[in-house]
Motif scaffolding. Structure first.
Motif, PDB file in Angstrom:
ATOM      1  N   ALA A 242      56.732  19.340  14.478  1.00  0.00           N
ATOM      2  CA  ALA A 242      55.311  19.025  14.397  1.00  0.00           C
ATOM      3  C   ALA A 242      55.133  17.756  13.577  1.00  0.00           C
ATOM      4  N   GLY A 243      54.093  16.997  13.921  1.00  0.00           N
ATOM      5  CA  GLY A 243      53.833  15.740  13.246  1.00  0.00           C
ATOM      6  C   GLY A 243      53.951  14.575  14.217  1.00  0.00           C
ATOM      7  N   ILE A 244      53.390  13.448  13.829  1.00  0.00           N
ATOM      8  CA  ILE A 244      53.442  12.268  14.692  1.00  0.00           C
ATOM      9  C   ILE A 244      54.887  11.820  14.898  1.00  0.00           C
ATOM     10  N   GLY A 245      55.708  11.942  13.857  1.00  0.00           N
ATOM     11  CA  GLY A 245      57.117  11.598  13.997  1.00  0.00           C
ATOM     12  C   GLY A 245      57.820  12.456  15.031  1.00  0.00           C
ATOM     13  N   SER A 246      57.475  13.754  15.084  1.00  0.00           N
ATOM     14  CA  SER A 246      58.084  14.637  16.075  1.00  0.00           C
ATOM     15  C   SER A 246      57.658  14.258  17.490  1.00  0.00           C
ATOM     16  N   LYS A 247      56.402  13.807  17.638  1.00  0.00           N
ATOM     17  CA  LYS A 247      55.943  13.359  18.954  1.00  0.00           C
ATOM     18  C   LYS A 247      56.727  12.117  19.399  1.00  0.00           C
ATOM     19  N   LEU A 248      57.002  11.223  18.456  1.00  0.00           N
ATOM     20  CA  LEU A 248      57.791  10.039  18.784  1.00  0.00           C
ATOM     21  C   LEU A 248      59.211  10.424  19.189  1.00  0.00           C
ATOM     22  N   LEU A 249      59.799  11.385  18.465  1.00  0.00           N
ATOM     23  CA  LEU A 249      61.144  11.841  18.804  1.00  0.00           C
ATOM     24  C   LEU A 249      61.189  12.494  20.173  1.00  0.00           C
ATOM     25  N   ALA A 250      60.237  13.404  20.419  1.00  0.00           N
ATOM     26  CA  ALA A 250      60.208  14.086  21.714  1.00  0.00           C
ATOM     27  C   ALA A 250      60.004  13.101  22.847  1.00  0.00           C
ATOM     28  N   GLY A 251      59.143  12.123  22.635  1.00  0.00           N
ATOM     29  CA  GLY A 251      58.918  11.121  23.673  1.00  0.00           C
ATOM     30  C   GLY A 251      60.154  10.293  23.960  1.00  0.00           C
ATOM     31  N   SER A 252      60.912   9.971  22.915  1.00  0.00           N
ATOM     32  CA  SER A 252      62.137   9.186  23.112  1.00  0.00           C
ATOM     33  C   SER A 252      63.225  10.012  23.792  1.00  0.00           C
ATOM     34  N   TYR A 253      63.304  11.322  23.465  1.00  0.00           N
ATOM     35  CA  TYR A 253      64.308  12.184  24.087  1.00  0.00           C
ATOM     36  C   TYR A 253      64.100  12.292  25.592  1.00  0.00           C
ATOM     37  N   LEU A 264      51.595   6.603  18.714  1.00  0.00           N
ATOM     38  CA  LEU A 264      51.401   5.407  17.900  1.00  0.00           C
ATOM     39  C   LEU A 264      49.919   5.102  17.717  1.00  0.00           C
ATOM     40  N   ILE A 265      49.142   5.266  18.775  1.00  0.00           N
ATOM     41  CA  ILE A 265      47.699   5.055  18.671  1.00  0.00           C
ATOM     42  C   ILE A 265      47.085   6.071  17.718  1.00  0.00           C
ATOM     43  N   ALA A 266      47.528   7.326  17.812  1.00  0.00           N
ATOM     44  CA  ALA A 266      47.023   8.362  16.898  1.00  0.00           C
ATOM     45  C   ALA A 266      47.344   8.009  15.455  1.00  0.00           C
ATOM     46  N   GLY A 267      48.563   7.514  15.210  1.00  0.00           N
ATOM     47  CA  GLY A 267      48.924   7.100  13.855  1.00  0.00           C
ATOM     48  C   GLY A 267      48.088   5.935  13.368  1.00  0.00           C
ATOM     49  N   SER A 268      47.795   4.995  14.253  1.00  0.00           N
ATOM     50  CA  SER A 268      46.967   3.847  13.881  1.00  0.00           C
ATOM     51  C   SER A 268      45.542   4.276  13.537  1.00  0.00           C
TER      52      SER A 268
END
Length: 294
Positions: A242-253, A264-268
């Protein structure tokens, strides 16, 4: 809204955003064209120019997603998902926000304490300040796994490691800003306090602290954004679910580039919201101290 405000603020910002979106669309077409051309060749299709452009802007896993694809993903995962859903950007932003706020709070307190010590103790100014500056030259991507591993070895996991990484990034701007703010009173004002036979504590609370408040809130705007970056980076080596970092990881996987850009937009947006909160707090404190709006 006055015509001057529209001319000086709204129109320039809108023009820049429109130019960036246009460049984004052109880049999406160019970067996705090669893959789309290969797909059309294998399928034996010869689309027209407009059909080809439409296909490059509607790929399910594009190399560079188009702005409307990212906007649709953000809208769906923000407003059309339950807040407890694992696909909700609000849920993931809330997880990252908790470690961000804790790290920012710890970093601000630590930065203020260090700044006070540096201003009042010459030995700290000469010995500690160079090390503080040097510490920021170490990439956070190298420090984050070390923090996670060391704290994990003593069974400290979850929120605390991510908050400490945020603290590491956020204390530095607060320290530098507070040092400059506490030293900002002019020599004449310091001499005046001595003329009044003020104690060091009275000089600190009645002169140095009020003078440092604008510097503090300016540095806090930088610190809160840095704290968010630290929280996101702290989620990467932990394999967080969970977390924006986890979304980035899942997207890259899974090569979900649209999900990556949406995160990234959500983080911004979260960073902009946090900076806005700090700005509002600065205005409230300024008015409470007798400041007047221009």
């Amino acid at each position: 809204m006055t015509p001057d405000t529209l001319k000086d603020k709204i129109i320039p910002v809108t023009s820049i955003l429109a130019a960036l979106v246009a460049i984004w669309y052109v880049a999406a077409i160019l970067m996705n064209a090669s893959f789309q051309r290969d797909m059309d060749t294998r399928a034996g299709q010869t689309p027209t120019t407009m059909e080809f452009i439409e296909k490059t802007l509607s790929q399910p896993k594009p190399l560079l997603p188009a702005p409307h694809q990212v906007a649709q993903n953000v809208f769906e995962n923000t407003f059309l998902r339950k807040l407890t859903s694992n696909r909700s950007l609000v849920y993931h932003s809330g997880v990252t926000l908790s470690s961000t706020v804790l790290g920012f709070t710890l970093g601000t307190l630590l930065g203020i304490l260090i700044a006070v010590g540096i201003v009042h103790i010459k030995a700290l100014d000469r010995s500690l300040m160079p090390w503080i500056i040097t510490s920021q030259t170490i990439p956070i991507l190298a420090i984050a796994p070390m923090v996670i591993v060391v704290l994990g070895a003593i069974n400290i996991t979850g929120l605390i490691p991510k908050a400490l990484i945020s603290t590491y990034l956020s204390f530095f701007p607060v320290t530098v800003g507070m040092v400059k703010g506490l030293r900002s009173p002019e020599v004449m004002l310091l001499d005046l306090m001595r003329t009044y036979n003020s104690s060091p504590a009275q000089t600190f609370w009645k002169l140095r602290v009020p003078a440092s408040v604008p510097y503090l809130f300016t540095s806090m705007k930088v610190a809160i954004a840095a704290s968010l970056v630290g929280a996101i980076v702290g989620e990467l080596p932990t394999g967080a679910v969970a977390g924006i970092g986890s979304k980035l990881l899942a997207g890259s996987y899974y090569s979900q580039t649209i999900d990556i850009w949406a995160a990234l937009i959500a983080g911004s947006l979260l960073a902009a919201l946090l900076i806005m909160v700090v700005s509002i707090a600065a205005k409230i404190v300024d008015r409470a101290m007798g400041g007047r709006s221009a």
